[in-house]
Design a protein around this motif. Structure first.
Motif, mmCIF file in Angstrom:
data_model
loop_
_atom_site.group_PDB
_atom_site.id
_atom_site.type_symbol
_atom_site.label_atom_id
_atom_site.label_comp_id
_atom_site.label_asym_id
_atom_site.label_seq_id
_atom_site.Cartn_x
_atom_site.Cartn_y
_atom_site.Cartn_z
ATOM 1 N N LYS A 191 0.846 -1.208 0.000
ATOM 2 C CA LYS A 191 0.000 0.000 0.000
ATOM 3 C C LYS A 191 0.871 1.244 0.000
ATOM 4 O O LYS A 191 0.678 2.158 -0.796
ATOM 5 C CB LYS A 191 -0.864 0.024 1.278
ATOM 6 C CG LYS A 191 -2.235 -0.518 1.124
ATOM 7 C CD LYS A 191 -3.040 -0.054 2.347
ATOM 8 C CE LYS A 191 -4.156 -1.002 2.674
ATOM 9 N NZ LYS A 191 -4.629 -0.855 4.036
ATOM 10 N N ASP A 192 1.830 1.262 0.960
ATOM 11 C CA ASP A 192 2.724 2.419 1.078
ATOM 12 C C ASP A 192 3.504 2.638 -0.214
ATOM 13 O O ASP A 192 3.745 3.749 -0.654
ATOM 14 C CB ASP A 192 3.733 2.220 2.217
ATOM 15 C CG ASP A 192 3.061 2.292 3.573
ATOM 16 O OD1 ASP A 192 1.882 2.681 3.623
ATOM 17 O OD2 ASP A 192 3.717 1.955 4.572
ATOM 18 N N SER A 193 3.897 1.514 -0.775
ATOM 19 C CA SER A 193 4.727 1.585 -1.962
ATOM 20 C C SER A 193 3.969 2.210 -3.137
ATOM 21 O O SER A 193 4.504 3.034 -3.873
ATOM 22 C CB SER A 193 5.187 0.177 -2.305
ATOM 23 O OG SER A 193 6.071 0.208 -3.355
ATOM 24 N N LEU A 194 2.700 1.817 -3.263
ATOM 25 C CA LEU A 194 1.879 2.384 -4.349
ATOM 26 C C LEU A 194 1.700 3.882 -4.160
ATOM 27 O O LEU A 194 1.840 4.669 -5.103
ATOM 28 C CB LEU A 194 0.506 1.704 -4.383
ATOM 29 C CG LEU A 194 0.459 0.351 -5.084
ATOM 30 C CD1 LEU A 194 -0.893 -0.298 -4.872
ATOM 31 C CD2 LEU A 194 0.745 0.526 -6.578
ATOM 32 N N GLU A 195 1.417 4.252 -2.895
ATOM 33 C CA GLU A 195 1.232 5.661 -2.570
ATOM 34 C C GLU A 195 2.544 6.427 -2.816
ATOM 35 O O GLU A 195 2.569 7.485 -3.439
ATOM 36 C CB GLU A 195 0.807 5.757 -1.090
ATOM 37 C CG GLU A 195 0.675 7.139 -0.510
ATOM 38 C CD GLU A 195 -0.478 7.916 -1.110
ATOM 39 O OE1 GLU A 195 -1.375 7.293 -1.689
ATOM 40 O OE2 GLU A 195 -0.443 9.165 -1.001
ATOM 41 N N GLY A 196 3.650 5.812 -2.323
ATOM 42 C CA GLY A 196 4.963 6.440 -2.470
ATOM 43 C C GLY A 196 5.353 6.588 -3.928
ATOM 44 O O GLY A 196 5.868 7.628 -4.354
ATOM 45 N N LEU A 197 5.073 5.545 -4.679
ATOM 46 C CA LEU A 197 5.434 5.565 -6.094
ATOM 47 C C LEU A 197 4.741 6.721 -6.824
ATOM 48 O O LEU A 197 5.342 7.422 -7.638
ATOM 49 C CB LEU A 197 5.036 4.233 -6.720
ATOM 50 C CG LEU A 197 5.496 3.999 -8.146
ATOM 51 C CD1 LEU A 197 7.003 4.085 -8.243
ATOM 52 C CD2 LEU A 197 5.029 2.632 -8.618
ATOM 53 N N LYS A 198 3.464 6.896 -6.458
ATOM 54 C CA LYS A 198 2.696 7.981 -7.073
ATOM 55 C C LYS A 198 3.363 9.326 -6.732
ATOM 56 O O LYS A 198 3.575 10.171 -7.603
ATOM 57 C CB LYS A 198 1.259 7.948 -6.523
ATOM 58 C CG LYS A 198 0.264 8.595 -7.434
ATOM 59 C CD LYS A 198 -1.158 8.358 -6.920
ATOM 60 C CE LYS A 198 -1.834 9.679 -6.706
ATOM 61 N NZ LYS A 198 -2.450 9.925 -5.439
ATOM 62 N N LEU A 199 3.711 9.461 -5.462
ATOM 63 C CA LEU A 199 4.337 10.715 -5.027
ATOM 64 C C LEU A 199 5.693 10.923 -5.698
ATOM 65 O O LEU A 199 6.060 12.028 -6.071
ATOM 66 C CB LEU A 199 4.518 10.730 -3.501
ATOM 67 C CG LEU A 199 3.231 10.832 -2.707
ATOM 68 C CD1 LEU A 199 3.487 10.629 -1.224
ATOM 69 C CD2 LEU A 199 2.591 12.205 -2.933
ATOM 70 N N LYS A 200 6.444 9.818 -5.830
ATOM 71 C CA LYS A 200 7.756 9.951 -6.468
ATOM 72 C C LYS A 200 7.599 10.403 -7.919
ATOM 73 O O LYS A 200 8.317 11.284 -8.385
ATOM 74 C CB LYS A 200 8.519 8.621 -6.419
ATOM 75 C CG LYS A 200 9.924 8.739 -7.021
ATOM 76 C CD LYS A 200 10.657 7.408 -7.132
ATOM 77 C CE LYS A 200 10.235 6.647 -8.362
ATOM 78 N NZ LYS A 200 11.114 5.521 -8.677
ATOM 79 N N GLN A 201 6.615 9.772 -8.587
ATOM 80 C CA GLN A 201 6.436 10.135 -9.997
ATOM 81 C C GLN A 201 6.037 11.600 -10.145
ATOM 82 O O GLN A 201 6.528 12.295 -11.029
ATOM 83 C CB GLN A 201 5.448 9.182 -10.667
ATOM 84 C CG GLN A 201 6.144 7.868 -10.997
ATOM 85 C CD GLN A 201 5.202 6.696 -11.191
ATOM 86 O OE1 GLN A 201 4.010 6.794 -10.901
ATOM 87 N NE2 GLN A 201 5.730 5.582 -11.656
#
Ligand code: MAN
Length: 437
Positions: free
Chosen positions: A138-148
């Motif tokens: 979950k965190d990773s998906l959220e983080g990935l979005k933020l990173k992008q």
């Protein structure tokens, strides 16, 4: 009938054969003794007696003869971890007195340890890892979005900065020439001032004569009355030519100083922008998310502050004092592509050369980093006196499938196995150690 007997005998022989410690099942053919009872190193570098496998002496260049001992620096030990996931660890960790629970939950890495006995905790680890993975996912998906999103902003910031750098490089170049010219002019005018000064300097004989005359008249007048005040020599005004030369020099010097000041300011600005632009911000620049803000962590006694690429500080709550725990040193994670399919360079970092500890080392901080849904310090501890450890999460380390393929591609396909969905926590529990080679 004969065939049947033969098959039966062969299977008895096969079942009697025991795979050497640390060898994965899939390599059993390679580790089956030859007729001559030998073993050929996996890289073909040597053929050795079969009994030399795991004899605690390194014979093969690739370490393949010592999977179950720490004799070869590059050896790999296979943990079966039944009920969880198999994993390879560097053989140097075998029987080193530490239960590598995360990688070898079956305890097999310490099969011959004289100091510890490691229990098989694979089912507990599997459950824990599962829960953690779900959260990490979950965190990773959220983080990935933020990173992008950040990377889009970063591209704009980078190009704006590059533009500023280009402009400043030109300005500095022009200013440097102006400074050189102004210095030359000021030096020239200084020389001129000196020359003019010399022209008007009274010669030494003239001075002595004048002094004598003055003394004589003074003695004479002193006889007349005791109250006569001591005559004060009126300062002779500098000749206009000297005044003009001095003013010209002073003006030129002021101009030079002011240009030089501008130059040094611009140079400082340029240096700052250039070093910001050249920071090592990870495989794709995502770690720039940590570059411009400091992270804080509150404990009852201190507030810890981590400013990536700059410094680490311990602020005491009981006094005004700030203690430097170190300045940014470098990324220190290992490239474990060979073992876990991951280059973990950006999952560890160090701040060093902080304030000297009384009776101890200079303070320093070791940081571990994982993918997370925000930039945050999860813990800040002092495991040894004046040696601090921080755990940080950041979207900057979150990776998509594509990122993983791009960033960890050198293993020849090692990174794909354990990941099923579209985003990955780089580092941390879900990120490494459980992938098979
Ligand atoms: C201060 C702090 C502590 C540290 C001691 C060492 O109190 O920096 O973290 O352990 O100094 O004397």
């Amino acid at each position: 009938m004969r065939i049947l007997v033969l098959v039966a005998l062969t299977s008895i022989a096969a079942s009697a054969f025991q795979l050497p410690k640390g060898v994965p099942e899939k390599l059993s053919a390679k580790y089956t003794p030859t007729k001559a009872n030998t073993f050929k190193c996996l890289d073909g570098s040597a053929t050795i007696p079969y009994k030399a496998i795991n004899d605690d002496y390194c014979d093969c260049k690739d370490g393949s003869d010592e999977p179950g001992t720490s004799a070869c620096p590059n050896g790999k030990f296979h943990c079966r971890n039944e009920g969880h996931e198999p994993s390879d660890i560097p053989s140097s960790r075998v029987n080193d007195g530490i239960c590598d629970i995360e990688f070898c939950c079956d305890g097999s890495d310490e099969f011959n340890s004289s100091t510890v006995s490691c229990e098989n905790v694979c089912s507990e680890v599997a459950q824990l890892v599962n829960e953690e993975r779900q959260q990490a996912q979950k965190d990773s998906l959220e983080g990935l979005k933020l990173k992008q999103e950040y990377l889009v902003r970063k591209a704009a910031e980078d190009s704006e900065r590059a533009g500023k750098i280009e402009g400043l490089l030109k300005e500095v170049e022009v200013l440097r020439r102006q400074v050189d010219a102004a210095k030359e002019a000021a030096d020239e005018l200084e020389k001129k001032e000196e020359e003019v000064k010399k022209l008007y300097e009274p010669s030494s004989t003239v001075t002595e004569a004048a002094v004598e005359t003055e003394t004589e008249s003074y003695t004479t007048t002193a006889d007349v009355t005791e109250t006569t005040p001591t005559p004060v020599a009126e300062p002779i005004p500098d000749p206009p030519e000297l005044i003009a030369a001095r003013d010209a020099h002073n003006n030129a010097r002021t101009e030079y100083n002011s240009l030089n000041y501008d130059l040094s300011n611009k140079q400082t600005e340029l240096d700052g922008l250039q070093s910001r632009q050249n920071l090592d911000l990870g495989f794709d620049g995502g770690l720039g998310m940590l570059a411009d803000n400091c992270l804080e962590y509150d404990t009852p006694e201190y507030i810890y502050k981590l400013c990536f690429f700059k410094d680490a500080i311990q602020k005491s709550k009981n006094s005004q004092s700030d203690t430097s725990l170190g300045t940014w040193s470098k990324w220190t994670g290992q490239d474990l592509t060979q073992f876990s399919g991951k280059d973990l360079k950006y999952t560890e970092a160090e701040f060093t050369n902080g304030v000297q500890c009384w009776n101890g080392p200079q303070r320093s901080v070791k940081v571990t980093l994982e993918c997370g849904s925000k930039n945050e310090i999860l813990s800040f501890t002092e495991p040894n006196k004046c040696e601090y450890a921080a755990r940080v999460v950041t979207p900057g380390l979150c990776e998509s499938d594509e990122d993983v393929a791009n960033h960890h591609a050198r293993s020849g396909g090692g990174s794909g196995g354990a990941h099923e969905s579209g985003s990955h926590g780089h580092g941390g529990h879900g990120g490494h150690g459980h992938d098979e080679l």
